[in-house]
Design an enzyme around this catalytic site. Structure first.
Site, PDB file in Angstrom:
ATOM      1  N   ASN A  10     -29.025   2.844  26.037  1.00 54.77           N
ATOM      2  CA  ASN A  10     -29.961   1.745  26.294  1.00 54.77           C
ATOM      3  C   ASN A  10     -31.019   2.271  27.262  1.00 54.77           C
ATOM      4  OD1 ASN A  10     -31.295  -0.572  26.989  1.00 54.77           O
ATOM      5  ND2 ASN A  10     -29.556  -1.541  28.035  1.00 54.77           N
ATOM      6  N   LYS A  12     -33.632   0.877  28.215  1.00 51.63           N
ATOM      7  CA  LYS A  12     -34.287  -0.182  28.994  1.00 51.63           C
ATOM      8  C   LYS A  12     -35.807   0.036  28.953  1.00 51.63           C
ATOM      9  CE  LYS A  12     -30.061  -0.849  31.484  1.00 51.63           C
ATOM     10  NZ  LYS A  12     -29.343  -1.278  32.688  1.00 51.63           N
ATOM     11  N   HIS A  96     -28.336  -8.936  26.605  1.00 54.86           N
ATOM     12  CA  HIS A  96     -28.078  -8.050  27.747  1.00 54.86           C
ATOM     13  C   HIS A  96     -28.207  -8.876  29.032  1.00 54.86           C
ATOM     14  CE1 HIS A  96     -28.572  -4.945  30.750  1.00 54.86           C
ATOM     15  NE2 HIS A  96     -27.957  -4.138  29.898  1.00 54.86           N
ATOM     16  N   GLU A  98     -29.638  -8.339  31.687  1.00 56.16           N
ATOM     17  CA  GLU A  98     -30.997  -8.385  32.245  1.00 56.16           C
ATOM     18  C   GLU A  98     -31.840  -9.429  31.517  1.00 56.16           C
ATOM     19  OE1 GLU A  98     -31.588  -4.136  32.028  1.00 56.16           O
ATOM     20  OE2 GLU A  98     -30.037  -3.950  33.554  1.00 56.16           O
ATOM     21  N   GLU A 168     -19.985  -5.980  29.692  1.00 56.18           N
ATOM     22  CA  GLU A 168     -20.739  -5.315  30.758  1.00 56.18           C
ATOM     23  C   GLU A 168     -20.690  -6.170  32.018  1.00 56.18           C
ATOM     24  OE1 GLU A 168     -23.781  -2.368  29.097  1.00 56.18           O
ATOM     25  OE2 GLU A 168     -24.772  -4.304  29.168  1.00 56.18           O
ATOM     26  N   GLY A 174     -25.871  -0.274  36.602  1.00 55.96           N
ATOM     27  CA  GLY A 174     -26.878   0.415  37.396  1.00 55.96           C
ATOM     28  C   GLY A 174     -26.517   0.556  38.867  1.00 55.96           C
ATOM     29  N   SER A 214     -22.487   1.638  34.465  1.00 56.16           N
ATOM     30  CA  SER A 214     -22.341   2.899  35.196  1.00 56.16           C
ATOM     31  C   SER A 214     -21.402   3.900  34.519  1.00 56.16           C
ATOM     32  CB  SER A 214     -21.901   2.646  36.646  1.00 56.16           C
ATOM     33  OG  SER A 214     -22.885   1.904  37.342  1.00 56.16           O
TER      34      SER A 214
HETATM   35  P1  PGA Z   1     -26.015   1.546  33.353  1.00 56.95           P
HETATM   36  O1  PGA Z   1     -26.537   0.370  32.382  1.00 56.95           O
HETATM   37  O2  PGA Z   1     -25.261   2.517  32.489  1.00 56.95           O
HETATM   38  O3  PGA Z   1     -27.255   2.131  33.941  1.00 56.95           O
HETATM   39  O4  PGA Z   1     -25.122   0.897  34.368  1.00 56.95           O
HETATM   40  C1  PGA Z   1     -25.708  -0.135  31.368  1.00 56.95           C
HETATM   41  C2  PGA Z   1     -26.421  -1.249  30.638  1.00 56.95           C
HETATM   42  O5  PGA Z   1     -27.132  -2.034  31.279  1.00 56.95           O
HETATM   43  O6  PGA Z   1     -26.307  -1.372  29.403  1.00 56.95           O
END
Ligand code: PGA
Length: 259
Positions: A10, A12, A96, A98, A168, A174, A214
């Protein structure tokens, strides 16, 4: 039959078209022998057509990070499922955290988007997960099960390979703060039990459930080793081909070789 693992990048809101070309050119030859693993890259809309074009006739799936459930019309700023398919996408992330937290996407909207994608044959990766506050208050399961129930209510007896879920935990995204492999298995095992209740044995046995938050080369193996974890949705560690390929290779290690 064993579920096919998936390793999903992803990006982003990262990468220009040129950067996407460089990444894809480096990824394709290396991912070509990732036998038994689905490798997917979820890229910004601006790069999607180019990445999909480069990945055509390769095992790599190009995907979008979001889409709307109507096909066309007065929805300024939105992109529809047929538009994604026209651009070459085979999959799309839905809900997601976000999108849910920053752009106020509701469970209802996530459910409608998922249903539209399933109907059109675009593979949705449906994200669910709780905040730190919800987890600390003991409300993790109420949140996650509610998100899943809303999606399943909108689907009409789906096949297990028509969609993918991703658990998640928001506090792990993150932050470098990964769920322990046991926490990931615990949550994903519960999710599979709920999917069995809602969709039956065949559905629950076939549907893939990823972990996200992460995931890195140094923790991926123990996460992938968990019984109900079928892969990972990866942000930070997917931005470089080198570390993403380490994750793909870890997924490949879990594929039984049948001679
Ligand atoms: P990350 O993000 O691996 O940077 O924690 C995962 C995600 O948001 O899908």
């Amino acid at each position: 039959m064993a579920r096919r693992p998936m390793m999903a990048a992803n990006w982003k809101m990262n990468k220009t078209i040129r950067e996407a070309q460089q990444y894809t050119a480096a990824l394709l030859p290396r991912a070509a022998d990732a036998e038994g693993v689905d490798v997917a890259v979820f890229v910004p809309f601006t790069c999607l057509h180019e990445v999909a074009r480069m990945a055509e006739d390769t095992p790599v799936i190009a995907g979008a990070q979001n889409f709307y459930y109507e096909d066309s019309g007065a929805f300024t700023g939105e992109v529809s499922v047929p538009m994604l398919q026209d651009a070459g996408a085979g999959a799309g992330i839905v809900g997601h955290s976000e999108r849910r937290e920053i752009f106020a996407e509701s469970d209802e909207m996530v459910a409608r988007k998922t249903a539209r994608a399933v109907e059109a044959g675009l593979l949705p990766i449906v994200c669910v997960g709780e905040t730190k506050e919800e987890r600390d208050a003991g409300d993790m399961w109420e949140k996650v099960s509610g998100q899943i129930r809303r999606v399943m209510e909108k689907l009409d007896d789906p096949d297990g390979d028509a969609l993918v879920f991703a658990y998640e935990p928001i506090w792990a995204i993150g932050t470098g703060d990964t769920a322990t492999p046991e926490d990931a298995q615990d949550a994903i095992g519960q999710i599979r039990d709920l999917l069995r209740e809602l969709g039956g044995d065949d559905f629950a046995g076939a549907v893939r459930i990823l972990y996200g938050g992460s995931v890195k080369p140094d923790n991926v193996a123990e996460i992938m080793a968990q019984e109900d974890v079928d892969g990972a949705l990866v942000g930070g560690a997917s931005l470089e081909v080198e570390s993403f390929m380490q994750l793909v290779e870890a997924a490949r290690e879990t594929v039984p070789s049948d001679g």
